[in-house]
Design a protein around this motif. Structure first.
Motif, mmCIF file in Angstrom:
data_model
loop_
_atom_site.group_PDB
_atom_site.id
_atom_site.type_symbol
_atom_site.label_atom_id
_atom_site.label_comp_id
_atom_site.label_asym_id
_atom_site.label_seq_id
_atom_site.Cartn_x
_atom_site.Cartn_y
_atom_site.Cartn_z
ATOM 1 N N VAL A 270 -5.536 17.391 11.426
ATOM 2 C CA VAL A 270 -5.439 16.823 10.092
ATOM 3 C C VAL A 270 -4.039 16.980 9.521
ATOM 4 C CG1 VAL A 270 -6.327 16.953 7.741
ATOM 5 C CG2 VAL A 270 -7.864 17.240 9.659
ATOM 6 N N TYR B 191 -3.593 9.057 3.726
ATOM 7 C CA TYR B 191 -4.963 9.554 3.650
ATOM 8 C C TYR B 191 -5.944 8.683 4.429
ATOM 9 C CZ TYR B 191 -3.823 13.356 0.546
ATOM 10 O OH TYR B 191 -3.311 14.511 0.054
ATOM 11 N N LEU B 192 -5.683 7.371 4.464
ATOM 12 C CA LEU B 192 -6.535 6.491 5.276
ATOM 13 C C LEU B 192 -6.456 6.896 6.745
ATOM 14 C CD1 LEU B 192 -5.891 2.941 3.753
ATOM 15 C CD2 LEU B 192 -8.094 4.097 3.917
ATOM 16 N N PHE C 184 1.255 7.307 0.460
ATOM 17 C CA PHE C 184 0.243 8.373 0.501
ATOM 18 C C PHE C 184 -1.162 7.822 0.664
ATOM 19 C CE2 PHE C 184 -0.548 7.868 -4.090
ATOM 20 C CZ PHE C 184 0.682 7.419 -4.531
ATOM 21 N N VAL C 185 -1.409 6.596 0.211
ATOM 22 C CA VAL C 185 -2.714 5.990 0.450
ATOM 23 C C VAL C 185 -2.892 5.728 1.941
ATOM 24 C CG1 VAL C 185 -4.225 4.053 -0.063
ATOM 25 C CG2 VAL C 185 -2.765 4.987 -1.861
ATOM 26 N N ILE D 203 0.855 -1.182 0.000
ATOM 27 C CA ILE D 203 0.000 0.000 0.000
ATOM 28 C C ILE D 203 0.895 1.238 0.000
ATOM 29 C CG2 ILE D 203 -1.897 1.180 1.151
ATOM 30 C CD1 ILE D 203 -2.628 -1.425 2.457
ATOM 31 N N PRO D 204 0.765 2.081 -1.010
ATOM 32 C CA PRO D 204 1.641 3.247 -1.103
ATOM 33 C C PRO D 204 1.506 4.159 0.105
ATOM 34 C CG PRO D 204 0.447 2.929 -3.147
ATOM 35 C CD PRO D 204 -0.139 1.977 -2.168
ATOM 36 N N ILE E 261 -5.562 9.834 7.997
ATOM 37 C CA ILE E 261 -6.195 11.147 8.188
ATOM 38 C C ILE E 261 -7.704 10.982 8.284
ATOM 39 C CG2 ILE E 261 -6.703 13.373 7.115
ATOM 40 C CD1 ILE E 261 -3.978 13.416 5.933
ATOM 41 N N LYS E 262 -8.253 10.207 7.351
ATOM 42 C CA LYS E 262 -9.708 10.004 7.311
ATOM 43 C C LYS E 262 -10.191 9.396 8.626
ATOM 44 C CE LYS E 262 -13.774 9.167 5.166
ATOM 45 N NZ LYS E 262 -14.729 10.117 5.726
ATOM 46 N N VAL F 146 1.721 15.081 1.924
ATOM 47 C CA VAL F 146 0.373 14.726 2.366
ATOM 48 C C VAL F 146 -0.025 15.523 3.609
ATOM 49 C CG1 VAL F 146 -1.037 12.882 3.370
ATOM 50 C CG2 VAL F 146 0.392 12.411 1.376
ATOM 51 N N LEU G 23 -10.417 12.978 10.661
ATOM 52 C CA LEU G 23 -11.733 13.444 10.202
ATOM 53 C C LEU G 23 -12.870 12.707 10.888
ATOM 54 C CD1 LEU G 23 -11.076 13.929 6.379
ATOM 55 C CD2 LEU G 23 -11.072 15.639 8.207
#
Lengths: 313, 289
Positions: A164, A149-150, A145-146, A142-143, A152-153, A260, A157
């Motif tokens: 964030v 973002y996971l 940056f993926v 899994i890269p 962060i989400k 990111v 969030l």
């Protein structure tokens, strides 16, 4: 030992020389006028002439190279085309966020990954072993940056537990720094943990099959003592090696992670310099990161004889 | 371990195939086949034009017509993800072929000729010291971004790893009696390299090639994501994610769907690589299994 130490340090010199030649040629062998490349599309003829002059582009290539090397050796890494600041000042300004995040990442990775690998090897072919190996394959695949973002989400969030993005210096606001450093460090650590856990497991599995481990068990030593005192010490060398080679992944990861999480470190400086076509800065950053990589691997090489007294030079 | 892989029990029932190969490599092969088919037949599979901008359909949620919703220009996300597979696969395959062919040639020479070895390995050490993503970014930004420069930029940092592998195999193989015999019989050097040394590298190189491929696809995505890859007009997984960054709070799916496709692609290649290693290279497999 001192002789080996010296030889090993000297061996790093040709490596860095190759890096320097490559970085030098990268800009000089680019199709077109290097001055035009350096100045960008909006340059006036006077600016072009000034740059050509300052670079000494009318001299033969080898003269240019040695002059550039001379400047590097006196600590002159050139001047940013955008901010007109010396590159070395720019780097000094931007390096602390990167250093903090990298240190936290390495510490976190070792603390998490080594026990993971040990347990996986110890409980070989059990569910926990499969879990560790699954995590390891995922960490590789899994890269960065993926994953970023996971995280962060999920944590910022949805759960609202952490900020964030952004960065605060630890000297200004330590809790704020820590809260903002957690997710970037976790993101960066994912691949490093995968790498170290896998190597710890493989290396320990090799060692656990050795005669002296069976002897230690036959003596009636406790399993923890066998594992940590006899096995892990001998499994340490490949693990140290992979920490060194994995450092390259860490450097690449930093560029993406800072982007990111909006962290104003060296990674962001790299990306900003690309968009601004600020070549002296890009050159200096490649030289710097390669230098750090070589240095880290040199230190790790030298650590082998401390880890394993059988290795003598 | 060795005899297990040598056994060729034919014919195999479906269940026997599952038991023999394991579920993970089969699933990986299935996923990868689907991705390849989607890439090859993208014009027929994709429900919409991936670059057609429909202003009244901006950032729409999934619907029957737009299965994954639309992006900030009103383009169909599913179609873009399907087309995005093309660049990733072309780069992955192209870089793998280039890196393996060049690395094999350089590695054979380096392993066989002592004089060349010293020079070549110093150059390879230098190349390996440079972080691959940084190096690739620098090359692309200097040479201008196109699919060819991106491919070259990703290939260069991958070559040293292949060279090292080939060289180490040649170094041990050249001490074998059959190589010495060939040399003493007066076999020409190119023939010794080609006929006697190169076949030793095939199994480890096949395994290495899968890792090169996975790494190339990852690096391409990182380049696109950072804005240093192929033109933003081309839908690539990295480009889709890069454009979606500012809409992340609003529509995280714009990042997660291409991210999922990218992760599944890399994961499948890695799993197939691990499987190939266990089958082809029992010596390496034993360490891990």
């Amino acid at each position: 030992m001192p002789v080996y130490f010296l030889r090993r340090v000297l061996a790093a010199i040709p490596v860095m020389l190759v890096v320097a030649v490559f970085v030098f040629l990268l800009l000089r062998l680019t199709p077109g006028d290097p001055a035009a490349v350096l100045a960008g599309d909006m340059a006036t003829p006077e600016q072009l002439e000034k740059i050509r002059d300052s670079l000494g582009l009318n001299d033969p290539l080898y003269v240019q190279f040695f002059r550039w090397m001379g400047e590097l050796l006196t600590g002159d890494f050139g001047t940013s085309l955008i901010s007109n600041q010396p590159v070395i000042d720019l780097v000094a300004d931007r390096m602390w966020p990167t250093i903090w995040i990298a240190l936290i990442t390495i510490t976190l990775s070792v603390i998490v990954a080594v026990p993971m690998g040990v347990v996986a090897a110890w409980k070989h072919r059990s569910w926990i072993d499969h879990l560790v190996m699954t995590f390891s394959v995922l960490g590789f695949s899994i890269p960065v940056f993926v994953i970023g973002y996971l995280l962060i989400k999920l944590f910022a969030l949805d759960l609202g537990l952490l900020p964030v993005q952004g960065y605060v210096a630890p000297s200004e606001d330590f809790p704020g720094f820590a809260a903002r450093a957690v997710l970037p460090a976790l993101t960066l650590a994912s691949i490093y943990i995968a790498l170290i856990a896998r190597m710890t497991r493989a290396s320990l599995l090799d060692v656990l099959g050795e005669d002296y481990v069976r002897t230690a068990r036959a003596k009636g030593l406790t399993e923890t003592r066998v594992l940590f005192r006899h096995a892990l010490r001998n499994a340490a060398v490949p693990v140290m090696t992979v920490i060194g080679t994995g450092f390259a992944l860490l450097i690449s990861g930093v560029v993406v992670t800072e982007s990111v999480y909006n962290i104003p470190g060296l990674g962001r400086l790299t990306v900003d310099s690309i968009f601004a076509r600020d070549y002296p800065v890009i050159q200096a950053l490649i030289l710097l990161t390669s230098g750090i990589y070589v240095l880290v691997n040199l230190l790790i090489d030298l650590s082998y004889s401390f880890l394993d007294p059988r290795i003598r030079y | 371990m060795a005899e297990k892989t040598m056994r060729g029990a034919f014919p195999l029932s479906t269940r026997a195939i599952f038991a023999k190969i394991g579920i993970a490599p089969l699933l990986a092969a299935l996923v990868l086949t689907l991705i390849i088919l989607a890439a090859v037949f993208a014009p027929f599979v994709a429900p919409h034009d991936p670059i057609y901008q429909n202003p009244i359909m901006r950032l729409k949620p999934p619907s029957a017509d737009y299965l994954l919703g639309t992006d900030n220009y009103g383009r169909d996300l599913l179609s873009r993800v399907i087309w995005g597979a093309r660049v990733s696969l072309v780069i992955g395959i192209g870089v793998t072929i280039l890196a393996v062919v060049l690395g094999l040639a350089i590695g054979l020479v380096s392993g066989f000729f002592r004089v060349a070895d010293a020079i070549i390995m110093r150059i390879m050490d230098g190349l390996m010291a440079m972080p691959s993503v940084l190096l690739a970014i620098a090359i692309v930004s200097l040479m201008g971004a196109s699919i060819w420069t991106v491919m070259a930029a990703i290939t260069i940092p991958e070559i040293p790893r292949v060279v090292r592998l080939v060289r180490s195999i040649v170094l041990s193989a050249r001490e074998e009696p059959y190589v010495e015999a060939a040399i003493s019989m007066g076999t020409s050097l190119p023939r010794v390299l080609w006929r006697h040394l190169m076949p030793n590298t095939f199994a480890p190189l096949t395994v290495q090639a899968t890792y090169v491929c996975a790494s190339a696809i990852l690096t391409e995505a990182i380049l696109s994501f950072l804005g240093a890859g192929v033109s933003t007009e081309t839908p690539t997984w990295g480009n889709i994610m890069a454009e979606a960054r500012i809409y992340f709070r609003l529509k995280p799916e714009l990042i997660f769907w291409p991210g999922l496709a990218l992760s599944m692609c890399i994961l499948s290649i890695n799993l197939l690589g691990d499987w190939a290693r266990d089958v082809l290279d029992p010596r390496m497999g034993k360490r891990e299994a």
